[in-house]
Design a protein around this motif. Sequence first.
Motif, PDB file in Angstrom:
ATOM      1  N   THR A 210       0.858  -1.333   0.109  1.00 33.49           N
ATOM      2  CA  THR A 210      -0.257   0.008   0.039  1.00 33.49           C
ATOM      3  C   THR A 210       0.897   1.375  -0.078  1.00 33.49           C
ATOM      4  O   THR A 210       0.462   2.265  -0.725  1.00 33.49           O
ATOM      5  N   VAL A 211       1.917   1.164   0.649  1.00 41.19           N
ATOM      6  CA  VAL A 211       2.912   2.480   0.524  1.00 41.19           C
ATOM      7  C   VAL A 211       3.404   2.561  -0.782  1.00 41.19           C
ATOM      8  O   VAL A 211       3.548   3.871  -1.285  1.00 41.19           O
TER       9      VAL A 211
ATOM     10  N   GLY B 191       1.517   1.982  -3.177  1.00 46.70           N
ATOM     11  CA  GLY B 191       0.253   2.566  -4.258  1.00 46.70           C
ATOM     12  C   GLY B 191      -0.100   1.261  -4.815  1.00 46.70           C
ATOM     13  O   GLY B 191      -0.859   1.361  -5.743  1.00 46.70           O
ATOM     14  N   ASP B 192       0.362  -0.032  -4.456  1.00 43.35           N
ATOM     15  CA  ASP B 192      -0.177  -1.364  -5.154  1.00 43.35           C
ATOM     16  C   ASP B 192      -1.564  -1.648  -4.676  1.00 43.35           C
ATOM     17  O   ASP B 192      -2.148  -1.294  -3.376  1.00 43.35           O
ATOM     18  N   PRO B 193      -2.440  -1.968  -5.659  1.00 43.31           N
ATOM     19  CA  PRO B 193      -3.797  -2.325  -5.059  1.00 43.31           C
ATOM     20  C   PRO B 193      -3.689  -3.983  -4.471  1.00 43.31           C
ATOM     21  O   PRO B 193      -2.711  -4.682  -4.686  1.00 43.31           O
ATOM     22  N   VAL B 194      -4.232  -3.779  -3.333  1.00 44.60           N
ATOM     23  CA  VAL B 194      -4.323  -5.345  -2.566  1.00 44.60           C
ATOM     24  C   VAL B 194      -5.831  -5.669  -2.241  1.00 44.60           C
ATOM     25  O   VAL B 194      -6.851  -4.988  -1.980  1.00 44.60           O
ATOM     26  N   LEU B 195      -6.038  -7.111  -2.536  1.00 43.69           N
ATOM     27  CA  LEU B 195      -7.349  -7.833  -2.304  1.00 43.69           C
ATOM     28  C   LEU B 195      -7.172  -8.708  -1.566  1.00 43.69           C
ATOM     29  O   LEU B 195      -6.101  -9.826  -1.565  1.00 43.69           O
TER      30      LEU B 195
ATOM     31  N   ALA C 129      -5.713  -0.710   6.714  1.00 42.55           N
ATOM     32  CA  ALA C 129      -6.885  -1.709   6.133  1.00 42.55           C
ATOM     33  C   ALA C 129      -7.746  -0.706   5.292  1.00 42.55           C
ATOM     34  O   ALA C 129      -8.460  -1.722   4.384  1.00 42.55           O
ATOM     35  N   ASP C 130      -7.855   0.290   5.172  1.00 42.14           N
ATOM     36  CA  ASP C 130      -9.030   1.059   4.361  1.00 42.14           C
ATOM     37  C   ASP C 130      -8.371   1.017   2.949  1.00 42.14           C
ATOM     38  O   ASP C 130      -9.147   1.608   1.885  1.00 42.14           O
ATOM     39  N   HIS C 131      -7.116   0.653   2.651  1.00 34.32           N
ATOM     40  CA  HIS C 131      -6.592   0.822   1.449  1.00 34.32           C
ATOM     41  C   HIS C 131      -6.595  -0.797   0.700  1.00 34.32           C
ATOM     42  O   HIS C 131      -6.033  -1.105  -0.247  1.00 34.32           O
ATOM     43  N   VAL C 132      -7.207  -1.666   1.645  1.00 34.97           N
ATOM     44  CA  VAL C 132      -7.582  -3.124   1.117  1.00 34.97           C
ATOM     45  C   VAL C 132      -8.759  -3.301   0.695  1.00 34.97           C
ATOM     46  O   VAL C 132      -9.819  -2.942   1.515  1.00 34.97           O
TER      47      VAL C 132
ATOM     48  N   GLY D 173       5.265   0.535 -12.584  1.00 35.79           N
ATOM     49  CA  GLY D 173       6.204  -0.529 -12.032  1.00 35.79           C
ATOM     50  C   GLY D 173       5.371  -1.166 -10.946  1.00 35.79           C
ATOM     51  O   GLY D 173       6.019  -1.857 -10.011  1.00 35.79           O
ATOM     52  N   GLY D 174       4.049  -0.754 -10.674  1.00 35.16           N
ATOM     53  CA  GLY D 174       3.184  -1.437  -9.681  1.00 35.16           C
ATOM     54  C   GLY D 174       3.020  -3.076  -9.619  1.00 35.16           C
ATOM     55  O   GLY D 174       3.317  -3.714 -10.797  1.00 35.16           O
ATOM     56  N   ARG D 175       2.720  -3.482  -8.727  1.00 31.84           N
ATOM     57  CA  ARG D 175       2.227  -4.909  -8.660  1.00 31.84           C
ATOM     58  C   ARG D 175       0.706  -4.973  -7.895  1.00 31.84           C
ATOM     59  O   ARG D 175       0.529  -4.029  -6.913  1.00 31.84           O
ATOM     60  N   ALA D 176       0.070  -5.902  -8.064  1.00 32.18           N
ATOM     61  CA  ALA D 176      -1.196  -6.095  -7.538  1.00 32.18           C
ATOM     62  C   ALA D 176      -0.837  -7.340  -6.569  1.00 32.18           C
ATOM     63  O   ALA D 176      -0.097  -8.266  -6.785  1.00 32.18           O
TER      64      ALA D 176
END
Length: 319
Positions: A36-37, A39-43, A62-65, A96-99
């Motif tokens: 999250t730091v 900026g990657d998406p997390v599911l 947790a608000d970014h998940v 360069g992001g990752r999920a």
Amino acid sequence: MVAPPARPAGGWHEAVAFDGPVDLATRIAPRITAATVLGDPVLAVLAHEERGALRAVLGDTADHVRFLDPADVHTVPPFTVAVGWARTNRWITEPGGRALVVGQHLEELPGCGPEYWARLDIALDVATADLPVTVLCPFPTAAPQTLVHATHPHVGTDEGVTGGLGYRPPHEAVIDFPPPPPPDLGRPVAHRPFDLDTLAEVRGTVTTVACASGLAPEDVADLVLAVNELASNSIEHGPGAGVLRMWDLDGDVVAEVFDGGHVHMPFPGLTLPPPEGERGRGLWLASELCDVLQVWSEPGDGTTMRLTMNRERVSRPAP
């Protein structure tokens, strides 16, 4: 034993052993926070207790998940879940992001026995192979580990990350986990044999049934295009003819194309075939357009290709 790479090249699929909700939260929270730091998406698809423990450890992070209920996610076949998780790469907004996907194995869910999870894990290795997607699969340390190791290229424990013992490449492993036979859906609302001369009538039948079922206009158009792709495959690459059947079920519209040919693909529709490939693009497009694509094919028994369109379009994680 090694630490997992922070930014792997391509997909990373890892089983994560844990001894309880708090232990799991402690293990994966640093990796989620790091994502999250950046900026990657997390599911996260976790059981209630594990989800609560992770929220407590993460705090405001947790608000970014995106948390989804496993009971909702795993109502569709495992190949469909794998496609949905692979598509989290489309949520990436930073260069360069990752999920990151955390998907807990829960055999107590209806229809989700060991074979279900094996097919999901095998499909994930195919669907995410070349994508910037990390999938973590939590499993209890007390659970039998033979199958976990055999279907995960990486396994994380207290000592670090190692290769799965007895791990086999997906095209070998999937042979041991064939899909269950297609369930009987009862009497169809439409039944139409087709060939090249009647392909337009197939599109008309799909349009009529889908509109009468209450599908949104854009979903009707998608379903018509998807069925046209499958029927065209039967004509061009198969025996030259087939049968369309359709059902209007509670919440779903189902269209099935059957022909007497055989599909020689262990993972139909799971990934986009290479440009030079002659087969598979129609199945991939049908999978993109609909909520669920299922294919059953046996030499001598023909091929059944079944598409499902949900009226609420809730079977996949929405971007």
